[in-house]
Design a protein around this motif. Structure first.
Motif, PDB file in Angstrom:
ATOM      1  N   ARG A  31       0.507  -1.235  -0.188  1.00  0.00           N
ATOM      2  CA  ARG A  31      -0.511   0.057  -0.206  1.00  0.00           C
ATOM      3  C   ARG A  31       0.751   1.300  -0.036  1.00  0.00           C
ATOM      4  O   ARG A  31       0.487   2.268  -0.804  1.00  0.00           O
ATOM      5  CB  ARG A  31      -0.538   0.038   1.221  1.00  0.00           C
ATOM      6  CG  ARG A  31      -2.189  -0.953   1.097  1.00  0.00           C
ATOM      7  CD  ARG A  31      -3.255  -0.418   2.043  1.00  0.00           C
ATOM      8  NE  ARG A  31      -3.042  -0.818   3.187  1.00  0.00           N
ATOM      9  CZ  ARG A  31      -3.013  -2.594   4.090  1.00  0.00           C
ATOM     10  NH1 ARG A  31      -3.682  -2.920   2.960  1.00  0.00           N
ATOM     11  NH2 ARG A  31      -2.431  -2.230   5.366  1.00  0.00           N
ATOM     12  N   ALA A  32       2.123   1.488   0.674  1.00  0.00           N
ATOM     13  CA  ALA A  32       2.687   2.508   1.300  1.00  0.00           C
ATOM     14  C   ALA A  32       3.414   2.331  -0.802  1.00  0.00           C
ATOM     15  O   ALA A  32       3.518   3.491  -0.801  1.00  0.00           O
ATOM     16  CB  ALA A  32       4.325   2.064   1.540  1.00  0.00           C
ATOM     17  N   ALA A  33       3.976   1.258  -1.353  1.00  0.00           N
ATOM     18  CA  ALA A  33       4.562   1.599  -2.472  1.00  0.00           C
ATOM     19  C   ALA A  33       3.280   2.492  -4.110  1.00  0.00           C
ATOM     20  O   ALA A  33       3.806   2.912  -4.641  1.00  0.00           O
ATOM     21  CB  ALA A  33       4.760   0.987  -2.879  1.00  0.00           C
ATOM     22  N   GLN A  34       2.285   1.658  -3.313  1.00  0.00           N
ATOM     23  CA  GLN A  34       1.388   2.492  -4.137  1.00  0.00           C
ATOM     24  C   GLN A  34       0.755   3.926  -4.429  1.00  0.00           C
ATOM     25  O   GLN A  34       0.778   4.900  -4.599  1.00  0.00           O
ATOM     26  CB  GLN A  34      -0.282   1.652  -3.847  1.00  0.00           C
ATOM     27  CG  GLN A  34       0.391   0.202  -4.906  1.00  0.00           C
ATOM     28  CD  GLN A  34      -1.741  -1.335  -4.344  1.00  0.00           C
ATOM     29  OE1 GLN A  34      -2.064   0.084  -3.570  1.00  0.00           O
ATOM     30  NE2 GLN A  34      -0.776  -2.085  -4.643  1.00  0.00           N
ATOM     31  N   TYR A  35       1.187   4.124  -3.158  1.00  0.00           N
ATOM     32  CA  TYR A  35       0.909   5.214  -2.819  1.00  0.00           C
ATOM     33  C   TYR A  35       2.232   6.265  -2.854  1.00  0.00           C
ATOM     34  O   TYR A  35       1.303   8.097  -3.488  1.00  0.00           O
ATOM     35  CB  TYR A  35       0.300   5.836  -0.687  1.00  0.00           C
ATOM     36  CG  TYR A  35       0.150   6.960  -0.642  1.00  0.00           C
ATOM     37  CD1 TYR A  35      -1.146   6.954  -0.641  1.00  0.00           C
ATOM     38  CD2 TYR A  35       1.303   7.334   0.358  1.00  0.00           C
ATOM     39  CE1 TYR A  35      -1.204   9.238  -0.235  1.00  0.00           C
ATOM     40  CE2 TYR A  35       1.496   9.185   0.792  1.00  0.00           C
ATOM     41  CZ  TYR A  35      -0.228  10.049   0.198  1.00  0.00           C
ATOM     42  OH  TYR A  35      -0.662  10.125   0.745  1.00  0.00           O
ATOM     43  N   ALA A  36       3.001   5.684  -2.620  1.00  0.00           N
ATOM     44  CA  ALA A  36       4.218   6.633  -3.074  1.00  0.00           C
ATOM     45  C   ALA A  36       4.080   7.174  -4.597  1.00  0.00           C
ATOM     46  O   ALA A  36       4.538   8.042  -5.639  1.00  0.00           O
ATOM     47  CB  ALA A  36       5.185   6.309  -2.824  1.00  0.00           C
ATOM     48  N   GLU A  37       3.580   6.210  -5.641  1.00  0.00           N
ATOM     49  CA  GLU A  37       3.289   5.703  -6.677  1.00  0.00           C
ATOM     50  C   GLU A  37       2.629   6.992  -7.270  1.00  0.00           C
ATOM     51  O   GLU A  37       2.642   7.761  -8.489  1.00  0.00           O
ATOM     52  CB  GLU A  37       3.389   4.669  -7.550  1.00  0.00           C
ATOM     53  CG  GLU A  37       3.811   4.425  -9.378  1.00  0.00           C
ATOM     54  CD  GLU A  37       3.521   2.977  -9.947  1.00  0.00           C
ATOM     55  OE1 GLU A  37       3.059   3.055 -10.661  1.00  0.00           O
ATOM     56  OE2 GLU A  37       3.466   1.810  -8.455  1.00  0.00           O
ATOM     57  N   LYS A  38       1.410   6.944  -6.855  1.00  0.00           N
ATOM     58  CA  LYS A  38       0.418   7.790  -6.699  1.00  0.00           C
ATOM     59  C   LYS A  38       0.933   9.091  -6.724  1.00  0.00           C
ATOM     60  O   LYS A  38       0.507   9.825  -7.225  1.00  0.00           O
ATOM     61  CB  LYS A  38      -0.959   7.323  -6.343  1.00  0.00           C
ATOM     62  CG  LYS A  38      -2.406   8.194  -6.430  1.00  0.00           C
ATOM     63  CD  LYS A  38      -3.087   7.408  -5.750  1.00  0.00           C
ATOM     64  CE  LYS A  38      -5.092   8.238  -6.010  1.00  0.00           C
ATOM     65  NZ  LYS A  38      -5.918   8.176  -5.010  1.00  0.00           N
TER      66      LYS A  38
END
Length: 516
Positions: free
Chosen positions: A150-157
Motif C-alpha cells: 500500500r505504501a508503494a502504491q501510495y508513493a507511485e500515485k
C-alpha cells in the motif's frame, strides 16, 4: 519392526495399550490372591478335620491305641495334617513369588511409563510452541507486506499527481521504502522461524517420539515377559510340593497296608485276658443220699464255677457272657488279675518318673540356695523356702504313693501266683510250698532294674534337613535313624542316632517303619 517406525502417529493408541497391559497385571495379581485364600481355607478345613478325629490321640491309656487299624487311622490323620501344610506352603509361595513380586514390579513399570509419557508431552509442547512462533511471524510478515504494498502504491500515485509537491513525493517514497524494509525483515524472520520449526518437527517425528515409543515398547515387552513368568510360577509353585504331597498320599496307602488283623487280635487278647483258668466242673451234690456239699470258699485255687469268680456274689449274672460295667477304683480292683497287675506296674512307673523329677528339682533348689548363701547379691536364700518346702511335701507324698502301689502290686502278683499254681483249688501240706519263697522265686526278675526302653521303630530320611533350630537334629538324605517318639500331631518326630544324639525332625521328611 518397532513402534517408533510403524506407530509414529499413534501416540494415543500406545498410551491406551500400555495402560491396559498394566491393568492386566493387576487383574492377575488379584486372581492369584483369591486362589491363595482358597488354598488357605482348604488347608484350615483339612487341619480342623484332622484335629476333630484325632482328639483321643494323646490318651495313651485307650485300649485301642495299640491296634494297627487304630494306629493306621491316626497315621492317615497325620498325613492329612501334613498335606494341609503343603497346601499352606503353596499359598505362601504364591503370595511371595507372584503377588508381592509382581506388585512391586508393577509399581516400577507405572513410574517408568509415567516418565516416558511426560517426555512425550514435553516434546509435543515444545513443538507446538515453535509452531505458534512460526504462525505469528507468518502473520506479521503477511501484514507488513500488505502495508509495504500500500505504501508503494501510495508513493507511485503521489509521484504521478501533478498537484503533489516534491516534499510530498519524497515523503511518500521514504514511507514506502521503510515499509518495504520492515516487510523484508518480517520475511527473513518468518523464513528463520519456518526453518526452525521444520528442524524441530523432523527431530520430533524422526528422533524424539520414536525413541520414546521404543522405550514404551521395551517396557511393554518386559511387562509381558514378567507376566508370562508369573503364569509359569502359578504352575511350578504347586509342582514343587507335589513330591511331598505324593509322599503324604503314599503314607496313607502305607497306613492301609500296615493294618494287620492277626496282630490286632493278639493285642485284644493281651489287653483283656483275665489270667483266670476256666472254671472246673461243678460237683454233683446228691441231697438224696445226705451228702454234704463240698465247700472250697476258703481255697486260694481257681474258682469252681462262674459264680465263684465273682466272689460268691450269686445275685449277679454269669459274668463270662454278660457283665455290668464295673466301678473304676484307684487300686484297679475292678480289673481282672492280669490286667490289674499291668495297670499297677504302669502306675508305679509313672510315680517313679514324677518322684525322680521332684528329686531333681529339690537338688537344684538346694544348689541354688547354697549359691545364694555364698553370694547374697545373686538372690535371697529365704525366697526359696516356699519352693523347697513344697517340693519336700511332694516327695513325701509320692513316696507314700509309691509304697502303696508297690504293696498292691505285690498282693496282685501273689494272687496270680496262687491262682496259677493251684488249678484244682486244693492245697495239701505236702504239696503246698512256702508262699513267700514261691512268690520271691517267681517274681525276682520283675523287681530288677529295667533296661532303657528300646526304639519303637526306624526311619529313613527322604530329604536333607539342617536342624538349625533348638531341639532339632540334622540329617542327610538316605540316613537311617531310630524313632524314639512318634509324631504328636504337630508334624515333628523325635529320633536318635547310633551315637546317642537325639532331636526332632519333620515327619514329612522321612519314611517311618514302626516295630510290630
Amino acid at each position: 519392526m518397532d513402534w517408533g517406525t510403524e506407530l509414529w502417529d499413534q501416540c494415543d493408541i500406545i498410551e491406551k495399550h500400555t495402560q491396559s497391559g498394566l491393568e492386566l497385571v493387576e487383574k492377575y495379581v488379584k486372581f492369584v490372591k483369591e486362589r491363595t485364600e482358597i488354598e488357605q481355607s482348604y488347608a484350615k478345613q483339612l487341619r480342623n478335620l484332622s484335629k476333630k478325629y484325632n482328639q483321643k490321640r494323646s490318651n495313651k491309656d485307650e485300649p485301642d491305641c495299640r491296634l494297627s487299624s487304630y494306629q493306621s487311622f491316626v497315621d492317615i490323620l497325620n498325613e492329612m495334617n501334613d498335606y494341609a501344610g503343603q497346601r499352606e506352603l503353596i499359598a505362601e509361595n504364591m503370595i511371595m513369588n507372584i503377588c508381592i513380586d509382581l506388585t512391586k514390579y508393577l509399581q516400577e513399570l507405572k513410574q517408568e511409563r509415567k516418565t516416558y509419557l511426560l517426555e512425550a508431552k514435553k516434546a509435543q509442547q515444545s513443538l507446538e510452541s515453535t509452531y505458534k512462533q512460526l504462525d505469528n511471524s507468518k502473520k506479521r510478515f503477511e501484514r507488513e507486506w500488505r502495508e509495504a504494498e500500500r505504501a508503494a502504491q501510495y508513493a507511485e500515485k503521489t509521484d504521478q499527481d501533478i498537484n503533489a509537491t516534491k516534499a510530498d513525493v519524497e515523503k511518500a517514497k521514504q514511507q514506502a521504502h521503510m515499509r518495504a524494509r520492515v516487510a523484508e525483515d518480517c520475511k527473513n524472520d518468518y523464513a528463520a522461524q519456518l526453518q526452525k520449526y521444520n528442524k524441530e518437527q523432523s527431530q520430533f517425528y524422526f528422533n524424539d517420539m520414536p525413541l520414546i515409543f521404543n522405550k514404551l515398547q521395551d517396557l511393554d515387552e518386559r511387562r509381558i515377559r514378567k507376566l508370562g513368568h508369573g503364569y509359569i510360577l502359578f504352575s511350578d509353585t504347586e509342582k514343587n510340593v507335589m513330591p511331598i504331597i505324593g509322599k503324604c498320599l503314599e503314607g496313607i496307602t502305607k497306613a492301609g497296608t500296615n493294618v494287620n488283623e492277626k496282630n490286632d487280635t493278639m493285642v485284644i487278647i493281651e489287653q483283656n485276658k483275665s489270667g483266670f483258668e476256666r472254671p472246673g466242673d461243678i460237683e454233683f451234690e446228691d441231697y438224696s443220699q445226705g451228702i454234704n456239699r463240698a465247700s472250697s470258699d476258703s481255697s486260694l485255687g481257681t474258682p469252681k464255677g462262674p459264680l465263684d469268680l465273682l466272689g460268691k456274689n450269686k445275685s449277679k449274672n454269669f459274668w463270662l457272657f454278660k457283665r455290668n460295667k464295673p466301678t473304676v477304683t484307684e487300686d484297679f480292683g475292678h480289673l481282672p488279675p492280669e490286667q490289674r497287675r499291668k495297670r499297677l506296674q504302669h502306675k508305679l512307673e509313672e510315680i517313679s518318673k514324677e518322684l525322680q523329677k521332684e528329686a531333681d528339682q529339690s537338688e537344684a533348689l538346694g544348689k541354688m540356695k547354697d549359691v545364694y548363701e555364698k553370694n547374697p547379691q545373686m538372690g535371697d536364700p529365704a525366697s526359696l523356702a516356699t519352693q523347697i518346702s513344697q517340693t519336700s511335701q511332694n516327695i513325701e507324698r509320692l513316696r507314700g504313693e509309691l509304697n502303696k502301689y508297690e504293696c498292691l502290686l505285690f498282693v496282685s502278683k501273689r494272687r496270680i501266683f496262687f491262682l496259677l499254681s493251684s488249678p484244682d483249688g486244693a492245697h495239701s501240706d505236702e504239696s503246698t510250698p512256702d508262699p513267700s519263697q514261691a512268690i520271691y522265686a517267681e517274681f525276682d526278675d520283675d523287681f530288677e532294674d529295667e533296661e532303657p526302653a528300646a526304639p519303637i521303630g526306624k526311619c529313613t530320611a527322604m530329604y536333607n534337613f539342617p536342624g538349625a533350630s533348638e531341639g532339632t537334629i540334622s540329617m542327610q538324605e538316605g540316613e537311617v535313624l531310630a524313632v524314639v517318639e512318634e509324631d504328636k500331631g504337630d508334624g515333628w518326630t523325635r529320633v536318635r542316632r547310633h551315637n546317642g544324639d537325639e532331636g526332632y525332625i519333620p515327619t514329612s521328611y522321612v519314611t517311618i517303619t514302626l516295630n510290630k
